[in-house]
Design a protein around this motif. Structure first.
Motif, PDB file in Angstrom:
ATOM      1  N   ASP A  93      -0.256  11.241   1.112  1.00  0.00           N
ATOM      2  CA  ASP A  93       0.119   9.876   2.254  1.00  0.00           C
ATOM      3  C   ASP A  93      -0.120   8.770   1.510  1.00  0.00           C
ATOM      4  OD1 ASP A  93       1.222  12.065   3.698  1.00  0.00           O
ATOM      5  OD2 ASP A  93      -0.472  11.992   5.229  1.00  0.00           O
ATOM      6  N   PHE A  94      -1.566   8.587   0.929  1.00  0.00           N
ATOM      7  CA  PHE A  94      -1.860   7.453   0.746  1.00  0.00           C
ATOM      8  C   PHE A  94      -1.079   6.844  -0.520  1.00  0.00           C
ATOM      9  CE2 PHE A  94      -4.290   5.433  -2.946  1.00  0.00           C
ATOM     10  CZ  PHE A  94      -4.728   4.038  -2.331  1.00  0.00           C
ATOM     11  N   THR A  96       2.038   7.633  -1.389  1.00  0.00           N
ATOM     12  CA  THR A  96       3.433   7.277  -0.660  1.00  0.00           C
ATOM     13  C   THR A  96       3.213   6.007  -0.113  1.00  0.00           C
ATOM     14  OG1 THR A  96       3.694   9.848  -0.513  1.00  0.00           O
ATOM     15  CG2 THR A  96       5.230   8.346   0.759  1.00  0.00           C
ATOM     16  N   LYS A  97       2.333   5.896   0.790  1.00  0.00           N
ATOM     17  CA  LYS A  97       2.525   4.628   1.692  1.00  0.00           C
ATOM     18  C   LYS A  97       2.345   3.240   0.651  1.00  0.00           C
ATOM     19  CE  LYS A  97      -0.231   2.133   5.242  1.00  0.00           C
ATOM     20  NZ  LYS A  97      -1.602   2.664   6.083  1.00  0.00           N
ATOM     21  N   TRP A  98       1.379   3.322  -0.421  1.00  0.00           N
ATOM     22  CA  TRP A  98       1.249   2.254  -1.122  1.00  0.00           C
ATOM     23  C   TRP A  98       2.108   2.105  -2.383  1.00  0.00           C
ATOM     24  CZ3 TRP A  98      -0.733  -1.448   1.693  1.00  0.00           C
ATOM     25  CH2 TRP A  98      -1.525  -0.891   2.789  1.00  0.00           C
ATOM     26  N   ARG A  99       3.269   2.780  -2.528  1.00  0.00           N
ATOM     27  CA  ARG A  99       4.011   3.029  -3.819  1.00  0.00           C
ATOM     28  C   ARG A  99       4.982   1.678  -3.978  1.00  0.00           C
ATOM     29  NH1 ARG A  99       6.862   5.875  -0.074  1.00  0.00           N
ATOM     30  NH2 ARG A  99       9.167   5.470   0.110  1.00  0.00           N
ATOM     31  N   THR A 103       4.213  -4.134  -0.237  1.00  0.00           N
ATOM     32  CA  THR A 103       3.519  -3.331   0.619  1.00  0.00           C
ATOM     33  C   THR A 103       1.968  -3.641   0.199  1.00  0.00           C
ATOM     34  OG1 THR A 103       4.980  -1.760   0.907  1.00  0.00           O
ATOM     35  CG2 THR A 103       3.066  -1.513   1.948  1.00  0.00           C
ATOM     36  N   GLN A 107      -0.191  -6.529   2.514  1.00  0.00           N
ATOM     37  CA  GLN A 107      -1.276  -5.786   3.434  1.00  0.00           C
ATOM     38  C   GLN A 107      -2.519  -5.495   2.728  1.00  0.00           C
ATOM     39  OE1 GLN A 107       0.115  -2.607   5.805  1.00  0.00           O
ATOM     40  NE2 GLN A 107       2.278  -3.157   5.269  1.00  0.00           N
ATOM     41  N   PHE A 111      -4.849  -1.996   2.452  1.00  0.00           N
ATOM     42  CA  PHE A 111      -4.881  -1.263   1.189  1.00  0.00           C
ATOM     43  C   PHE A 111      -6.169  -1.034   0.604  1.00  0.00           C
ATOM     44  CE2 PHE A 111      -5.138  -1.017  -3.495  1.00  0.00           C
ATOM     45  CZ  PHE A 111      -4.392   0.272  -3.795  1.00  0.00           C
ATOM     46  N   GLU A 114      -8.074   1.467   2.882  1.00  0.00           N
ATOM     47  CA  GLU A 114      -7.689   2.755   2.606  1.00  0.00           C
ATOM     48  C   GLU A 114      -7.973   3.194   1.396  1.00  0.00           C
ATOM     49  OE1 GLU A 114      -3.734   5.290   3.467  1.00  0.00           O
ATOM     50  OE2 GLU A 114      -3.715   3.056   4.293  1.00  0.00           O
TER      51      GLU A 114
END
Length: 140
Positions: A93-94, A96-99, A103, A107, A111, A114
């Motif tokens: 998930d991490f 994918t979220k920050w790819r 982003t 953020q 980032f 997390e």
């Protein structure tokens, strides 16, 4: 089995190197923004390493160890297997979220927080496998 464990350990070392690079570039928001491209590259490298690593562990290592005739090996492997699901999902998930670079740039505080949490959990998991799980493979 020793050759396989050697390959897994090498993948661990490469994953740790990526994690360390990401963490070193995400100490504060300005640093993160300035190095978003390098962070994104390290995230992509980490994703590639973990993808093949987890697939091989899921398909080869854990099934072999869980079905081992030595009950101690089977027990420890099952405990690691059960714990892995949550860690694997969180890391996926991490990643994918920050790819996307934008982003990360937009953020950086999110980032940074997390990445610290997830990558430290990944580092702990790798250390546990290296110190507690992989040595069991010497008995096989």
């Amino acid at each position: 089995m020793k050759h396989m464990i050697s390959l897994y350990s090498d993948q661990h070392q490469r994953a740790l190197k990526c994690a360390e690079e990401i963490l070193s570039l995400s100490q504060d928001p300005e640093l993160t923004r300035a190095h978003a491209q390098e962070i994104r590259i390290a995230l992509a490298q980490l994703s590639g390493i973990l993808s093949s690593h987890l697939k091989s562990e899921d398909e080869v290592l854990y099934p072999t160890l869980i079905t081992n005739t030595n009950p101690e090996i089977a027990k420890v492997a099952k405990q690691f297997w059960d714990e892995m699901g949550g860690i694997s999902a969180a890391v996926t998930d991490f990643l994918t979220k920050w790819r996307v670079i934008g982003t990360i740039e937009n953020q950086p505080n999110g980032f940074n927080a997390e990445s610290t949490s997830i990558l430290q959990a990944l580092q702990s998991r790798i250390e546990a496998e290296e110190s507690s799980l992989y040595p069991l493979c010497d008995w096989i």
